[in-house]
Design a protein around this motif. Structure first.
Motif, PDB file in Angstrom:
ATOM      1  N   ILE A   1      -0.903  -0.497  -8.644  1.00  0.00           N
ATOM      2  CA  ILE A   1      -0.354  -0.215  -7.312  1.00  0.00           C
ATOM      3  C   ILE A   1       1.071   0.303  -7.480  1.00  0.00           C
ATOM      4  N   ALA A   2       1.343   1.487  -6.941  1.00  0.00           N
ATOM      5  CA  ALA A   2       2.671   2.099  -7.066  1.00  0.00           C
ATOM      6  C   ALA A   2       3.289   2.253  -5.683  1.00  0.00           C
ATOM      7  N   LEU A   3       4.378   1.546  -5.456  1.00  0.00           N
ATOM      8  CA  LEU A   3       5.062   1.561  -4.161  1.00  0.00           C
ATOM      9  C   LEU A   3       6.397   2.284  -4.298  1.00  0.00           C
ATOM     10  N   ASN A   4       6.514   3.445  -3.661  1.00  0.00           N
ATOM     11  CA  ASN A   4       7.768   4.198  -3.625  1.00  0.00           C
ATOM     12  C   ASN A   4       8.376   4.142  -2.231  1.00  0.00           C
ATOM     13  N   ASP A   5       9.667   4.413  -2.155  1.00  0.00           N
ATOM     14  CA  ASP A   5      10.356   4.424  -0.855  1.00  0.00           C
ATOM     15  C   ASP A   5      11.097   5.748  -0.660  1.00  0.00           C
ATOM     16  N   GLY A   6      10.481   6.853  -1.123  1.00  0.00           N
ATOM     17  CA  GLY A   6      11.062   8.172  -0.878  1.00  0.00           C
ATOM     18  C   GLY A   6      10.970   8.544   0.589  1.00  0.00           C
ATOM     19  N   ILE A   7      11.640   9.617   0.950  1.00  0.00           N
ATOM     20  CA  ILE A   7      11.626  10.056   2.349  1.00  0.00           C
ATOM     21  C   ILE A   7      10.201  10.336   2.806  1.00  0.00           C
ATOM     22  N   ALA A   8       9.388  10.938   1.943  1.00  0.00           N
ATOM     23  CA  ALA A   8       8.012  11.257   2.314  1.00  0.00           C
ATOM     24  C   ALA A   8       7.121  10.024   2.381  1.00  0.00           C
ATOM     25  N   ASP A   9       7.585   8.897   1.833  1.00  0.00           N
ATOM     26  CA  ASP A   9       6.834   7.645   1.915  1.00  0.00           C
ATOM     27  C   ASP A   9       7.252   6.815   3.128  1.00  0.00           C
ATOM     28  N   GLY A  10       8.511   7.005   3.549  1.00  0.00           N
ATOM     29  CA  GLY A  10       9.136   6.086   4.488  1.00  0.00           C
ATOM     30  C   GLY A  10      10.030   5.143   3.705  1.00  0.00           C
ATOM     31  N   ARG A  11      11.297   5.092   4.058  1.00  0.00           N
ATOM     32  CA  ARG A  11      12.241   4.270   3.288  1.00  0.00           C
ATOM     33  C   ARG A  11      12.019   2.775   3.507  1.00  0.00           C
ATOM     34  N   ASP A  12      11.422   2.430   4.623  1.00  0.00           N
ATOM     35  CA  ASP A  12      11.161   1.027   4.961  1.00  0.00           C
ATOM     36  C   ASP A  12       9.782   0.643   4.426  1.00  0.00           C
ATOM     37  N   VAL A  13       9.733  -0.251   3.445  1.00  0.00           N
ATOM     38  CA  VAL A  13       8.455  -0.651   2.855  1.00  0.00           C
ATOM     39  C   VAL A  13       7.969  -2.000   3.384  1.00  0.00           C
ATOM     40  N   SER A  14       8.547  -2.467   4.463  1.00  0.00           N
ATOM     41  CA  SER A  14       8.126  -3.763   5.007  1.00  0.00           C
ATOM     42  C   SER A  14       6.681  -3.744   5.493  1.00  0.00           C
ATOM     43  N   TRP A  15       6.085  -2.548   5.613  1.00  0.00           N
ATOM     44  CA  TRP A  15       4.697  -2.454   6.062  1.00  0.00           C
ATOM     45  C   TRP A  15       3.734  -3.191   5.144  1.00  0.00           C
ATOM     46  N   ILE A  16       4.115  -3.401   3.890  1.00  0.00           N
ATOM     47  CA  ILE A  16       3.191  -4.072   2.966  1.00  0.00           C
ATOM     48  C   ILE A  16       2.916  -5.513   3.410  1.00  0.00           C
ATOM     49  N   TRP A  17       3.797  -6.090   4.223  1.00  0.00           N
ATOM     50  CA  TRP A  17       3.589  -7.452   4.693  1.00  0.00           C
ATOM     51  C   TRP A  17       2.629  -7.498   5.881  1.00  0.00           C
ATOM     52  N   ASP A  18       2.340  -6.356   6.477  1.00  0.00           N
ATOM     53  CA  ASP A  18       1.342  -6.289   7.543  1.00  0.00           C
ATOM     54  C   ASP A  18      -0.036  -5.906   7.017  1.00  0.00           C
ATOM     55  N   ALA A  19      -0.121  -5.437   5.780  1.00  0.00           N
ATOM     56  CA  ALA A  19      -1.411  -5.128   5.162  1.00  0.00           C
ATOM     57  C   ALA A  19      -2.020  -6.413   4.606  1.00  0.00           C
ATOM     58  N   GLU A  20      -3.334  -6.520   4.659  1.00  0.00           N
ATOM     59  CA  GLU A  20      -4.021  -7.764   4.310  1.00  0.00           C
ATOM     60  C   GLU A  20      -4.366  -7.811   2.821  1.00  0.00           C
ATOM     61  N   PHE A  21      -3.343  -7.892   1.993  1.00  0.00           N
ATOM     62  CA  PHE A  21      -3.582  -8.015   0.556  1.00  0.00           C
ATOM     63  C   PHE A  21      -4.245  -9.347   0.212  1.00  0.00           C
ATOM     64  N   GLU A  22      -4.263 -10.274   1.176  1.00  0.00           N
ATOM     65  CA  GLU A  22      -4.976 -11.537   0.977  1.00  0.00           C
ATOM     66  C   GLU A  22      -6.462 -11.316   0.694  1.00  0.00           C
ATOM     67  N   LEU A  23      -6.997 -10.157   1.095  1.00  0.00           N
ATOM     68  CA  LEU A  23      -8.394  -9.841   0.811  1.00  0.00           C
ATOM     69  C   LEU A  23      -8.689  -9.810  -0.684  1.00  0.00           C
ATOM     70  N   LEU A  24      -7.643  -9.594  -1.492  1.00  0.00           N
ATOM     71  CA  LEU A  24      -7.820  -9.492  -2.943  1.00  0.00           C
ATOM     72  C   LEU A  24      -7.872 -10.853  -3.635  1.00  0.00           C
ATOM     73  N   ARG A  25      -7.606 -11.905  -2.904  1.00  0.00           N
ATOM     74  CA  ARG A  25      -7.537 -13.240  -3.511  1.00  0.00           C
ATOM     75  C   ARG A  25      -8.860 -13.577  -4.220  1.00  0.00           C
ATOM     76  N   GLY A  26      -8.764 -13.910  -5.494  1.00  0.00           N
ATOM     77  CA  GLY A  26      -9.944 -14.271  -6.270  1.00  0.00           C
ATOM     78  C   GLY A  26     -10.778 -13.086  -6.738  1.00  0.00           C
ATOM     79  N   ARG A  27     -10.325 -11.843  -6.482  1.00  0.00           N
ATOM     80  CA  ARG A  27     -11.115 -10.664  -6.819  1.00  0.00           C
ATOM     81  C   ARG A  27     -10.475  -9.794  -7.899  1.00  0.00           C
ATOM     82  N   VAL A  28      -9.290 -10.177  -8.413  1.00  0.00           N
ATOM     83  CA  VAL A  28      -8.524  -9.311  -9.318  1.00  0.00           C
ATOM     84  C   VAL A  28      -8.495  -9.905 -10.721  1.00  0.00           C
ATOM     85  N   ARG A  29      -8.796  -9.063 -11.714  1.00  0.00           N
ATOM     86  CA  ARG A  29      -8.712  -9.483 -13.122  1.00  0.00           C
ATOM     87  C   ARG A  29      -7.345  -9.184 -13.713  1.00  0.00           C
ATOM     88  N   PHE A  30      -6.772  -8.062 -13.304  1.00  0.00           N
ATOM     89  CA  PHE A  30      -5.453  -7.656 -13.795  1.00  0.00           C
ATOM     90  C   PHE A  30      -4.826  -6.732 -12.763  1.00  0.00           C
TER      91      PHE A  30
END
Length: 442
Positions: free
Chosen positions: A340-369
Motif C-alpha cells: 500500500i503506497a500513500l502519497n500526499d501530492g497535490i494530485a492525491d490531496g494533501r490531507d490523508v485523513s481519509w484513510i481513517w474513514d476507509a474500512e481497513f478493518e475488513l482486512l483483519r485476519g486476512r493478511v499474510r504480509f
C-alpha cells in the motif's frame, strides 16, 4: 512538436505539455478542434470510475466501427483534453470521448457543446482542492441547465442523490442504476456522504445501500426520491478477482455481461457505459457483447507479471473507492500479500485523513504480509495497526525499494494499492523493468 519532444525527452509529458502550449497559444483551441469531431463529443465525469467507464465506452464505439479520439492516458484537465484533440480529423465521423475532472467539467463542456454527458457519482475526495460535495453538485446542476438548452443528453446515476438531482427535468436525462437487492450492504457505509435531501435538508431514508451513499432513497419530508432507472442492472454476481456477471435491462430487452473486472463498482461502470451507448443510439446487446472483452484501465485492477509473480494494481484515493477495493480483496480464498503506497501530492490531496474513514478493518485476519510505502507510509502503517491487522508489516517510503522487498515476501500474487501519484511512480518503475508500458504510452 511539443508532444513529440516531451515524449522523447521526459517520457510522460506527452499528455499535458502539448495541451498547455496549445491553450497558451490559442485559448479557443478546444472550441476550434472540437468542431472537427463529426460524431460529436461524449464527456464522462465522476469521482470514482470515470477512467474505466470511458475505456468501456471506447471499447463499445470501436466494436461498432466508430473512430474515437480519447484521452486514454487519463489526463483529464483542459490541457489533457486539448492534447487528445490534436488527433481530431474532420470527415471520418470521429467521436470525441473524454473523461473530465469534476471541477473542470463546466469549462470543457462549454467549449465542446457535447452530444452526451455521463455523470456517474460524487464522493468526498480531495477536499483541499474540490471543497464540499454540495458545491460541486450545485455547479453540475447549473451546468446541466445549460447543457439541456444546447440539446445535450444527460446520462445520470439514479442511485446517487447528488447526481440524479442535477437534471432540470426527469425527461432531460437517461437514468441508470442497480436493482439487485442481493448486493445491498448490511448497513450504510460510514463513508457515506450525501445523506440529506438537497431540496429541503431533511435526512434521506434508505431502503437499500449499494455503495457509499448510492442506494434506493427517499426524503420523508418533501417526498423527493430516487428516479426510476430505465437502464438497470437486475442481477450482479461477484466472483472475486475473476470478475462478475452483470445482467442489464432496458425497455424489456436484457443483456448478460461476463465482465472480466471485479466488484460492484465495475458493475456500475459497465452500467454507465451501456447507458451511454444507448444514448448514442446503439443497442444494449451490442454494447454488452463489446464489454465481455474489456481490459482493465490504467491502474484499475491491472495485472502485470514481474519476476514470476503477479502484481495486481488497484488504485485507491478516497474512502468509498478504497472500501470497494477492500471488499473485493476479502472475497479471495487465500491470505493476502499487500503493498500500500500513500502519497500526499497535490494530485492525491494533501490531507490523508481519509484513510481513517476507509474500512481497513475488513482486512483483519486476512493478511499474510503488508508493506507500506509512499510519502505518508508511517501513517498508513499506523492505520493498519488500528484496524487490527496483525501480519508482519514493513515500512519504507521509497516506492521501488519497498516494492522489491514486498515481492521477496510474496510467493504468488501481490496486491498493490497505491494512491494516484504513487501509481504513476510505480508504473514508471515497472516500465523500466519491462513489465508494463509507460503510463504515457498507453
Amino acid at each position: 512538436m511539443a508532444r513529440r519532444a516531451s515524449r522523447a525527452i521526459a517520457r510522460g509529458g506527452g499528455t499535458t505539455l502539448p495541451g498547455r502550449v496549445l491553450l497558451a497559444l490559442r485559448p479557443d483551441a478546444l472550441e476550434a478542434l472540437g468542431r472537427r469531431l463529426d460524431g460529436g463529443a461524449v464527456l464522462v465525469s465522476a469521482t470514482n470510475g470515470k477512467t474505466t467507464t470511458t475505456a468501456m465506452i471506447a471499447q463499445i464505439l470501436r466494436a461498432q466501427g466508430r473512430p474515437v479520439v480519447h484521452n486514454q492516458a487519463g489526463s483529464n484537465l483542459a490541457w489533457g483534453v486539448a492534447t487528445a484533440l490534436l488527433d481530431a480529423r474532420p470527415g471520418d465521423g470521429q467521436v470525441g470521448l473524454f473523461e473530465v475532472d469534476e471541477a473542470w467539467l463546466g469549462a470543457v463542456a462549454r467549449a465542446l457543446r457535447p452530444r452526451i454527458v455521463v455523470l456517474a457519482n460524487l464522493f468526498r475526495d480531495q477536499l483541499d482542492r474540490y471543497g464540499e460535495l454540495e458545491r460541486l453538485a450545485d455547479e453540475w446542476a447549473a451546468l446541466a441547465h445549460e447543457l439541456v438548452e444546447w440539446g445535450t443528453k444527460l446520462v445520470l446515476c439514479a442511485d446517487d442523490p447528488l447526481v440524479a438531482d442535477v437534471a432540470p427535468t426527469p425527461q432531460a436525462a437517461l437514468y441508470f442504476g442497480l436493482e439487485d437487492d442481493a448486493r445491498a450492504l448490511p448497513h450504510r457505509d460510514h463513508a457515506a456522504d450525501a445523506t440529506h435531501c438537497r431540496r429541503c435538508g431533511a435526512p434521506y431514508e434508505y431502503t437499500v445501500s449499494w455503495l457509499g451513499h448510492l442506494g434506493r432513497y427517499c426524503c420523508p419530508a418533501c417526498g423527493h426520491g430516487r428516479p426510476e432507472p430505465t437502464v438497470a442492472a437486475r442481477r450482479v454476481e461477484l466472483r472475486g478477482m475473476r470478475g462478475s456477471l452483470v445482467e442489464i435491462e432496458h425497455n424489456e430487452q436484457r443483456a448478460r455481461i461476463e465482465l472480466p473486472l471485479p466488484g460492484v463498482y465495475n458493475a456500475y461502470n459497465a452500467l454507465a457505459a451501456c447507458a451511454a451507448a444507448i444514448a448514442l443510439g446503439f443497442g444494449l446487446r451490442d454494447a454488452a457483447t463489446a464489454l465481455a472483452d474489456v481490459q482493465a484501465a490504467f491502474g484499475r485492477v491491472e495485472v502485470v507479471t514481474l519476476e514470476g509473480r503477479e502484481l495486481v494494481l488497484m488504485l485507491i484515493k478516497n474512502p468509498v473507492g478504497a472500501n470497494e477495493v477492500l471488499r473485493t480483496l476479502v472475497l479471495e480464498d487465500q491470505q493476502l500479500c499487500l503493498w500500500i503506497a500513500l502519497n500526499d501530492g497535490i494530485a492525491d490531496g494533501r490531507d490523508v485523513s481519509w484513510i481513517w474513514d476507509a474500512e481497513f478493518e475488513l482486512l483483519r485476519g486476512r493478511v499474510r504480509f503488508a508493506s507500506c510505502s509512499g510519502t505518508r507510509a508511517p501513517e498508513m502503517a499506523l492505520r493498519l495497526k488500528y484496524a487490527g491487522v496483525e501480519a508482519p508489516l514493513a515500512v519504507n517510503r521509497e516506492v521501488a525499494k519497498s516494492l522489491e522487498q514486498a515481492l521477496r515476501h510474496t510467493d504468488g500474487r501481490l496486491y498493490a494499492l497505491p494512491t494516484y501519484t504513487a501509481l504513476l511512480e510505480l508504473r514508471t518503475w515497472l516500465a523500466r523493468k519491462g513489465a508494463a508500458k509507460h503510463w504515457a504510452d498507453r
